[in-house]
Every structure is written in structure tokens, then in C-alpha cells.
Design an enzyme around this catalytic site. Structure first.
Site, PDB file in Angstrom:
ATOM      1  N   ILE A 139       0.490  -1.395   0.408  1.00 37.08           N
ATOM      2  CA  ILE A 139      -0.183   0.200   0.186  1.00 37.08           C
ATOM      3  C   ILE A 139       0.886   1.458  -0.378  1.00 37.08           C
ATOM      4  O   ILE A 139       0.369   1.749  -0.161  1.00 37.08           O
ATOM      5  CB  ILE A 139      -0.768   0.414   1.034  1.00 37.08           C
ATOM      6  N   GLY A 140       2.307   1.359  -0.047  1.00 41.54           N
ATOM      7  CA  GLY A 140       3.023   2.244   0.351  1.00 41.54           C
ATOM      8  C   GLY A 140       4.187   2.350   0.181  1.00 41.54           C
ATOM      9  O   GLY A 140       5.119   0.892   0.351  1.00 41.54           O
ATOM     10  N   GLY A 172       7.962   4.065   1.389  1.00 41.34           N
ATOM     11  CA  GLY A 172       8.640   5.524   1.425  1.00 41.34           C
ATOM     12  C   GLY A 172      10.001   5.038   1.697  1.00 41.34           C
ATOM     13  O   GLY A 172      10.471   4.109   1.447  1.00 41.34           O
ATOM     14  N   SER A 173      11.402   6.309   2.121  1.00 44.83           N
ATOM     15  CA  SER A 173      12.834   6.045   1.773  1.00 44.83           C
ATOM     16  C   SER A 173      12.527   5.023   2.913  1.00 44.83           C
ATOM     17  O   SER A 173      14.121   4.585   2.416  1.00 44.83           O
ATOM     18  CB  SER A 173      12.902   7.824   2.830  1.00 44.83           C
ATOM     19  N   LYS A 210       4.491  -2.607   7.954  1.00 41.97           N
ATOM     20  CA  LYS A 210       5.896  -1.538   7.489  1.00 41.97           C
ATOM     21  C   LYS A 210       6.809  -2.328   8.282  1.00 41.97           C
ATOM     22  O   LYS A 210       7.311  -2.704   8.717  1.00 41.97           O
ATOM     23  CB  LYS A 210       5.948  -0.371   8.479  1.00 41.97           C
ATOM     24  N   ASP A 265       9.013  14.266  12.346  1.00 39.68           N
ATOM     25  CA  ASP A 265       8.338  14.600  10.734  1.00 39.68           C
ATOM     26  C   ASP A 265       6.915  13.933  10.510  1.00 39.68           C
ATOM     27  O   ASP A 265       6.797  13.637   9.639  1.00 39.68           O
ATOM     28  CB  ASP A 265       8.781  12.513  10.687  1.00 39.68           C
TER      29      ASP A 265
HETATM   30  P1  ATP Z   1       8.657   8.678   4.225  1.00 37.33           P
HETATM   31  O1  ATP Z   1       9.126   7.266   4.998  1.00 37.33           O
HETATM   32  O2  ATP Z   1      10.166   9.460   2.814  1.00 37.33           O
HETATM   33  O3  ATP Z   1       9.515   8.898   5.697  1.00 37.33           O
HETATM   34  P2  ATP Z   1       6.464   7.834   3.833  1.00 37.33           P
HETATM   35  O4  ATP Z   1       5.603   8.556   5.320  1.00 37.33           O
HETATM   36  O5  ATP Z   1       5.335   8.309   2.902  1.00 37.33           O
HETATM   37  O6  ATP Z   1       7.698   8.921   3.456  1.00 37.33           O
HETATM   38  P3  ATP Z   1       6.288   4.968   4.578  1.00 37.33           P
HETATM   39  O7  ATP Z   1       6.054   5.830   6.637  1.00 37.33           O
HETATM   40  O8  ATP Z   1       6.959   4.094   4.734  1.00 37.33           O
HETATM   41  O9  ATP Z   1       6.653   6.377   3.835  1.00 37.33           O
HETATM   42  O10 ATP Z   1       5.007   5.507   4.163  1.00 37.33           O
HETATM   43  C1  ATP Z   1       4.276   4.791   3.019  1.00 37.33           C
HETATM   44  C2  ATP Z   1       3.327   4.990   2.332  1.00 37.33           C
HETATM   45  O11 ATP Z   1       2.461   4.013   3.176  1.00 37.33           O
HETATM   46  C3  ATP Z   1       1.807   6.300   3.507  1.00 37.33           C
HETATM   47  O12 ATP Z   1       2.037   7.678   2.279  1.00 37.33           O
HETATM   48  C4  ATP Z   1       1.163   5.601   3.630  1.00 37.33           C
HETATM   49  O13 ATP Z   1       0.508   5.938   2.186  1.00 37.33           O
HETATM   50  C5  ATP Z   1       1.182   4.121   3.219  1.00 37.33           C
HETATM   51  N1  ATP Z   1       0.539   3.435   4.220  1.00 37.33           N
HETATM   52  C6  ATP Z   1       1.990   4.038   5.874  1.00 37.33           C
HETATM   53  N2  ATP Z   1       1.602   3.733   7.528  1.00 37.33           N
HETATM   54  C7  ATP Z   1       0.158   2.777   6.669  1.00 37.33           C
HETATM   55  C8  ATP Z   1      -1.190   2.482   7.831  1.00 37.33           C
HETATM   56  N3  ATP Z   1      -0.694   2.722   9.226  1.00 37.33           N
HETATM   57  N4  ATP Z   1      -2.121   2.518   7.539  1.00 37.33           N
HETATM   58  C9  ATP Z   1      -2.258   2.517   5.690  1.00 37.33           C
HETATM   59  N5  ATP Z   1      -1.143   3.075   4.849  1.00 37.33           N
HETATM   60  C10 ATP Z   1      -0.114   3.544   5.390  1.00 37.33           C
HETATM   61 MG    MG Z   2       5.148   7.449   6.795  1.00 33.85          MG
END
Ligand code: ATP
Ligand code: MG
Length: 352
Positions: A74-75, A77-78, A97, A190
Site C-alpha cells: 500500500i505504500g 517510503g524512504s 511496515k 516528522d
Molecule cells: P518517508 O519514508 O519519506 O517518511 P512516507 O511517510 O510516505 O515517506 P512510509 O511511512 O513508509 O513513507 O509510508 C508509505 C505510505 O504507506 C504512506 O504514505 C501511506 O500512504 C501508507 N501507510 C503507512 N502507514 C500506513 C497505515 N498504518 N495504514 C495505511 N497506510 C499506511
Molecule cells: Mg510515514
């Protein structure tokens, strides 16, 4: 000579009213009603209606990574990817995650210990971390699943959010910040659109609390930052000391972005995001961004200005902001964020 009993006579009577609901997971956990049984013993599932976590059935269950099955990514991130997973036997969805982290044993233990403390966090506006694991250089966080994605997903679709809805978003984020800043005495570090998550009930929750600090620590330098600098307060981006007021600057920047439909330090949507050095000089040298008075209410403009002040001493605290006229203005108006998020497409999925 003995006569054999017909098989029908050997039937056992199983009480029908308490059926065995589901059976066995990879970790060997078995549930029957409120009883949970695995190799660690027998436990009773808690059903505390007072707890904000009470609608999640596996709160007290001991489960392992093998008990979770992936539905989709679903997502990203870095630090790694986020997957929607489901508990194999309870069917409860979670966001899993995964953070890639090849680190020494002692630091890893310390991180997992910190995460366990964070798990105790009880606030309706902070995403619950149910469990954490470390396996083959990866830290896994089992998080509450927020089914409408993040505020970043929302503004990607609708560009701007109207003041009444913003007030509802702000109130919830502020409650989460009061919990973190004033009750737990921690700085989030953050706050940004992708770390403010939304669900179909219209609830907004802060996530990734402690994660950026944890990543920085693991890299050996306390203040090494992994992520975006866009929402960073002047004192932080310039390397000075900072406190919980840096979260308030970030909140103000996020809310202003949601209102005007672009990152406040760029002039138009077409302009690309500034480099680190451009951003550093804008944040530190220019006057702070503000809400245009001809487009927004005086209450909103005042709220933004209470957050986005270059000197942290001039910024309001989360507690003070909860009582700000902008928040109060819409409090008894029955604004339902669930209606707004209900009109949106499901969040972007990487796994389809
Ligand atoms: P960065 O890693 O640069 O901080 P980020 O916050 O987008 O960026 P992640 O925290 O890894 O990176 O999350 C990636 C994406 O996953 C988020 O943008 C969100 O859309 C989705 N996501 C994260 N946690 C959840 C959750 N608990 N429930 C639903 N979606 C989530
Ligand atoms: Mg995040």
C-alpha cells in the site's frame, strides 16, 4: 464371543452453542471464544470497552509474522515498504511496515525496546503499533491499518481542503500532538502529509512517531534526518536546538499546504520543489509563509500565523491551539470528515 458396538453408539456430543471458530496459525495459536492458546500458554483476550484499541480483536493475542498474510503493497517510503496484511485466523487487517536496517545487535535491541514502549501509547489520534519484529536485517512494525491512506493521498486527489474540514483535521492532529508533546514529552520530528493517516470513519491519526529518530539513532548520529526537509522548522533545518514547538511549525505548514493546494514555499504548482539549500535559505532568511487574507477567514489566517512563526517562542503550543477560535468555530457544526474521504478513490496502491 464379543459383539462389536455399532459405530453410531460411539458418537460424542459436542456442545453446538460454542463452536470452535478458527483453528491454528503458523505460530500455533488457537482461538475459541475469548481463549487464546499457543506454545506460550493459555490467555484470555481482553475486551476493555474503555480502551481506544478495544475494537481490535487481537490486541492481547501473541502473534508472529507468520500469522500475517500479505494482501497488497500500500505504500513505499524512504525506509521501506508498507503492506496491507491480514491476520490469518482473525481476519483483522494491519499495515505492516518493513524498515531495512542492518545494524548491530545491541542497537537493534534498544530500538525494539523503544518500540515496545511506544506500543503502550494510548491515544485515539496516534496510530497504534501493535507489535514489532526483527528478522534478517529488517524491522517490521505491525500498525493499525488506516484504510483511506494519508493526507498526501487526499490532497493528491482533491488539491485543496475547505476550512471546515481542515478544522476537523487540525483538531484531531492537535489531540495527537498534545498526547505526544505534553503527555509523553516527545517530539514527533516528522509531521508531514504522508504521516497523517485517515480512515473511513473520518479519524485522523499521527503515525511514524519515533521512527525518524530511530533511523537517525541507528545511523550513529542523533540528528541525521531521513526524509523530507519541506516541513522542517527553521531552528531544525539550520541545526540549532529544537523542542516540541518544531512539530507545531510542521503542522502549520501541512495545513497551509492543504488549504492553498501547493507547498507554501513555491509560487505555483508548476514550480518544482526547492533543493535543500534553496529551502534552507528560504526558511531561515525569508519571512514565514502565511494564509492569504483575501481567500481565507481571519480565524484561519490567525491559526496559521500562530503555528508558522520563525521564533519557536512565538508559536502556540498544541494545547493552546486546541482552544484557538479557528478550531472552536466549527466544533458544534457537525462536520463529518467521513463524508469527504468517502467521496475519494481508495489510496494509491503499488501492489495491484
Ligand atoms: P518517508 O519514508 O519519506 O517518511 P512516507 O511517510 O510516505 O515517506 P512510509 O511511512 O513508509 O513513507 O509510508 C508509505 C505510505 O504507506 C504512506 O504514505 C501511506 O500512504 C501508507 N501507510 C503507512 N502507514 C500506513 C497505515 N498504518 N495504514 C495505511 N497506510 C499506511
Ligand atoms: Mg510515514
Amino acid at each position: 464371543m464379543k459383539t462389536k458396538k455399532p459405530l453410531e453408539l460411539l458418537k460424542l456430543s459436542v456442545p453446538r452453542e460454542t463452536p470452535i471458530t478458527s483453528f491454528l496459525t503458523a505460530s500455533g495459536t488457537f482461538q475459541d471464544g475469548d481463549l487464546l492458546l499457543n506454545q506460550k500458554g493459555l490467555r484470555l483476550k481482553s475486551d476493555n470497552k474503555e480502551s481506544p484499541q478495544s475494537d481490535n480483536k487481537v490486541l492481547d493475542a501473541q502473534f508472529s509474522l507468520e500469522d500475517l498474510e500479505t494482501i497488497k503493497v500500500i505504500g513505499k517510503g524512504s525506509g521501506g515498504i508498507v503492506q496491507l496484511v491480514r491476520h490469518k485466523w482473525l481476519g483483522t487487517p494491519f499495515a505492516l511496515k518493513a524498515i531495512q536496517m542492518n545494524i548491530q545487535e545491541d542497537i537493534r535491541k534498544q530500538i525494539v525496546q523503544e518500540l515496545k514502549i511506544n506500543q503502550a501509547s494510548q491515544c485515539t489520534n496516534v496510530v497504534i503499533c501493535y507489535n514489532s519484529f526483527y528478522k534478517n536485517g529488517v524491522i517490521y512494525l505491525v500498525l493499525e491499518y488506516m484504510d483511506r491512506g494519508s493526507l498526501a493521498d487526499v490532497i493528491r486527489q482533491i488539491k485543496t481542503i475547505l476550512e471546515p474540514y481542515l478544522a476537523v483535521v487540525c483538531k484531531q492532529v492537535l489531540k495527537g500532538l498534545v498526547h505526544l508533546n505534553h503527555e509523553r514529552h516527545v517530539i514527533h520530528r516528522d509531521i508531514k502529509p504522508s504521516n497523517l493517516l485517515v480512515n473511513h470513519k473520518g479519524e485522523v491519526k499521527i503515525t511514524d512517531f519515533g521512527v525518524s529518530a530511530m533511523l537517525a539513532n541507528s545511523m550513529g548520529q542523533r540528528d541525521t534526518f531521513v526524509g523530507t526537509y519541506n516541513y522542517m522548522a527553521p531552528e531544525r533545518i539550520s541545526g540549532s536546538t529544537y523542542d516540541y514547538k518544531s512539530d507545531i511549525w510542521s503542522l502549520g505548514m501541512v495545513i497551509l499546504e492543504c488549504a492553498i493546494g501547493r507547498f507554501p514555499y513555491i509560487q505555483s504548482e508548476e514550480q518544482s520543489c526547492p533543493s535543500f539549500y534553496e529551502l534552507l535559505s528560504s526558511i531561515v532568511e525569508n519571512p514565514p509563509p502565511s494564509a492569504p487574507a483575501d481567500q481565507f477567514s481571519p480565524e484561519f489566517c490567525s491559526f496559521i500565523s500562530a503555528c508558522i512563526q520563525k521564533d519557536p517562542r512565538d508559536r502556540s503550543s498544541a494545547l493552546d491551539l486546541l482552544a484557538h477560535p479557528f478550531i472552536k468555530k466549527f466544533e458544534d457544526k457537525d462536520i463529518d470528515l467521513a463524508i469527504l474521504v468517502g467521496t475519494l478513490d481508495p489510496p494509491v496502491n503499488f501492489g495491484r
